[in-house]
Write an enzyme that holds these catalytic residues in place. Structure first.
Site, short mmCIF file in Angstrom:
data_model
loop_
_atom_site.label_atom_id
_atom_site.label_comp_id
_atom_site.label_asym_id
_atom_site.label_seq_id
_atom_site.Cartn_x
_atom_site.Cartn_y
_atom_site.Cartn_z
CE LYS A 276 1.79 -2.06 7.47
NZ LYS A 276 0.89 -3.12 7.94
CB CYS B 29 5.24 5.61 -4.33
SG CYS B 29 4.19 5.33 -5.73
N GLY C 209 2.57 10.22 -4.60
CA GLY C 209 1.35 11.02 -4.49
C GLY C 209 0.63 11.04 -5.83
CG HIS D 5 -31.60 -11.67 8.19
ND1 HIS D 5 -32.97 -11.56 8.27
CD2 HIS D 5 -31.15 -11.80 9.46
CE1 HIS D 5 -33.33 -11.59 9.56
NE2 HIS D 5 -32.23 -11.73 10.29
O1 M6R Z 1 -2.29 2.79 8.04
P1 M6R Z 1 -3.76 2.63 8.25
O2 M6R Z 1 -4.10 1.91 9.49
O3 M6R Z 1 -4.51 3.93 8.13
O4 M6R Z 1 -4.23 1.72 7.04
C1 M6R Z 1 -5.58 1.42 6.84
C2 M6R Z 1 -5.73 0.28 5.88
O5 M6R Z 1 -5.18 0.61 4.64
C3 M6R Z 1 -5.08 -1.00 6.38
O6 M6R Z 1 -5.56 -1.36 7.63
C4 M6R Z 1 -5.32 -2.15 5.39
O7 M6R Z 1 -6.67 -2.49 5.38
C5 M6R Z 1 -4.44 -3.36 5.72
N1 M6R Z 1 -3.94 -3.92 4.51
C6 M6R Z 1 -5.17 -4.42 6.43
O8 M6R Z 1 -4.38 -5.53 6.69
#
Ligand code: M6R
Length: 614
Positions: A609, A2, A101, A510
């Site tokens: 994101k 958000c 949140g 495997h």
């Molecule tokens: O901001 P962060 O690096 O902590 O985020 C971790 C993951 O949410 C992030 O890497 C996610 O897997 C992406 N969409 C991968 O492209």
């Protein structure tokens, strides 16, 4: 997850908020909404879907007002509908509130408010907040800012909140706990609030990052006031933003993801700046220097992260163990935090996070800290929550990453981990001076080699065309290239919705080998190095079952070019740094396949994101 944005000042609020929502849309795009105060009126506009839906709807609305709040939602409680979209409004229509949140005790609060006669329109946890603020302000006869503070004393969960009231048109209140919130202080007494600095940088570079359980009280014509939840006033710490506006634009590319993939020669180079000098023969991670001895002496280093950052951690494990001979464990932050891990003062826990806001990674760090461990961070977003709670850390300096699929952040994280491994190994004496010098020269050459991989884009696009309609794909790699296989598979799934799995190449026998037939593409990293012969054998096993091999090979490898159905060459490099180079073709393959399938590359379905909820 958000995005929240708000403005109060002398300008029209709507265009500022709308633009801000577009910048924050990467944080969630299930619905969007805006509330504006126009003289004594509070007008609220909400639409399911992307910000563009709201924008179109607003063409026919009166959107006057010099104060307002806006929200772009990643749905947690309740479907992505107009009604569940934020802002939520009190029953008497006076207060509007946006929230990022999760309110964990929302159900108990809701039942109590229903008993008090409150009617709920939405299925969200957020609506309890606005009714609670209204209830307290009436019961205690206090203004809505004080009511918000009192309400938060009863709230369990994570929040970044901004509230306005038509009864106090020149005022705005905001609060945060575990979800980020930045206040921008404009030149003309205007104020801007947002989940991150991207909607603010265009107007001002003077910002205050709110700390947990802080409340910002904004009154037009007055200085910004910050209070803690116990109502004690605090002095705002005003920082200067280093972000540049151009970094937030697509710069002529069709998508942010493509721009970010192409930025990698520069972003990796920026990551080196002031940290590596091959002619003088040194590596120095300023932010972590003070803790290097602690890392060398630590019983073990524990890396906690999620998603792509976790993959970077796996590459880091390989590099640090191999070069510095320090025991490293890599944990999913979400698992680590809930399994009572054995952590002591002798451990060093390193969080890797692009956003620096991932809820599970933050919680894992807090847990490690409570057990006495030293906590360090590798983050991209300057001023993020992880960078602020850690004892020390290193920024990746990749610049803003807007595409939801992480690309340049990953290669920058691996670059930092490479620098760290080299620095620790040099200090500990586990590599010779000459090896050290060779390796830093090799690392320094990586940006130019990444550029050469990017020059194969047209050929990679042709390969993507061959496989755009597959339903499954396998990715194989060994050693430090196994996490690259995982990362390749994740990129393909998240933006093109093709089922893909990454495996250590030797694990194929495997189980996964049962999946192989003439329709299955198998992306294999088969560059020259220690496991080369073994990977070639794995390729033969796939070929024998008619699987289609797309091999990433070292430039000039004629042998593999003949065996593989398709190949992508990458420049020769030291084995330790191949993970960075081998990642690039996988990013491009996923990008092109997603575009060919008509997928929304920058905002894939169901994703956001920054995952600021667990
Ligand atoms: O901001 P962060 O690096 O902590 O985020 C971790 C993951 O949410 C992030 O890497 C996610 O897997 C992406 N969409 C991968 O492209």
């Amino acid at each position: 997850m958000c995005g929240i944005v708000a403005y109060i000042g002398k300008e029209q609020a709507f265009p500022i908020i709308l633009k801000g929502l577009k910048r924050l849309e990467y944080r969630g795009y299930d619905s969007a909404g805006i509330a504006l105060i126009n003289q004594d009126q509070l007008n609220v506009f909400k639409k399911a879907g992307k910000v563009s839906n709201l924008e179109e709807f607003m063409l026919h609305q009166d959107h006057n007002g010099t104060s307002g709040i806006g929200h772009t939602r990643w749905a947690t409680h309740g479907a992505p509908t107009d009604t569940n979209a934020h802002p939520h409004v009190s029953m008497d229509g006076s207060i509007a509130l946006i929230h990022n949140g999760i309110i964990e005790n929302y159900n108990a609060l809701k039942q109590e408010l229903i008993r008090q006669g409150y009617l709920f329109k939405s299925e969200t946890d957020t609506e309890v907040l606005v009714h609670l603020v209204d209830f307290i302000s009436k019961k205690e006869n206090v203004w809505f800012g004080e009511a918000l503070r009192l309400a938060l004393l009863n709230v369990v969960g994570a929040y970044a909140i901004v509230a306005i009231s038509k009864n106090f048109p020149g005022q705005m209140v905001a609060a945060r706990k575990s979800s980020p919130l930045v206040v921008g202080i404009g030149e003309n007494g205007d104020f801007y609030l947002a989940s991150d600095a991207t909607p603010i940088v265009e107007y001002t570079k003077r910002v205050v990052y709110l700390e947990d359980e802080e409340i910002a009280v904004i009154k037009l014509g007055e200085e910004l006031k910050i209070y803690n939840i116990s109502d004690q006033e605090k002095t705002p710490y005003i920082q200067q933003l280093e972000l540049e506006l151009e970094a937030l634009e697509k710069g002529g590319y069709d998508h942010f993801m493509l721009k970010e993939i192409h930025e990698q020669p520069r972003s990796i180079h920026d990551c080196f700046r002031g940290r590596l000098n091959s002619s003088e023969g040194w590596v120095s991670l300023g932010g972590l220097k003070e803790y290097e001895q602690k890392m060398i002496q630590a019983k073990r280093l524990v890396i906690v992260a999620c998603g792509t950052s976790w993959h970077a951690g796996l590459v880091g494990e390989y590099l640090i163990e191999e070069l510095a001979r320090i025991n490293v464990e890599v944990e999913y932050a979400s698992e680590f935090r809930y399994r009572n891990p054995i952590i002591s003062e002798e451990d060093v826990v390193i969080a890797i996070s692009q956003s620096g806001e991932t809820a599970d990674t933050l919680a894992a760090l807090e847990l490690a800290k409570s057990k006495g461990a030293t906590i360090l961070g590798i983050c991209n977003v300057v001023g993020s929550s992880i960078s602020r709670i850690t004892d020390a850390g290193s920024y990746t300096h990749a610049g803003p990453e807007i595409g939801v699929a992480s690309t340049k952040a990953f290669t920058a994280q691996v670059t930092i981990l490479s620098l760290l491994a080299l620095s620790l190994a040099h200090k500990k004496g586990t590599i010779s001076e000459s090896e050290f010098r060779i390796l830093i020269a090799e690392l320094e050459a990586i940006p130019e080699k990444v550029q050469r991989v990017l020059e194969n884009n047209a050929d990679i696009e042709k390969i993507a065309l061959e496989f755009k309609d597959v339903t499954n794909a396998l990715y194989l790699g060994r050693g430090s290239l196994f996490p690259v296989a995982l990362e390749g598979a994740l990129k393909l799934k998240e933006i093109s919705y093709i089922h893909a799995e990454g495996y250590p190449a030797a694990e194929m026998k495997h189980g996964p080998i049962a999946l192989i037939d003439e329709n299955m593409p198998i992306f294999v990293i088969a560059t020259q190095g220690n496991s080369y012969e073994k990977v070639v054998s794995n390729i033969q096993e796939v070929k024998a079952r008619k699987g289609k091999i797309i091999a990433i090979v070292t430039e000039g490898d004629e042998h593999l070019k003949e065996i593989a159905d398709y190949h992508i060459e990458i420049p020769k490099s030291h084995e330790f740094f191949v993970p960075i180079l081998a990642t690039i073709p996988f990013q491009l393959i996923s990008y092109h396949i997603a575009v060919m399938r008509g997928c929304n590359v920058d905002q894939p379905r169901n994703l956001a994101k920054s995952v600021t909820v667990e």
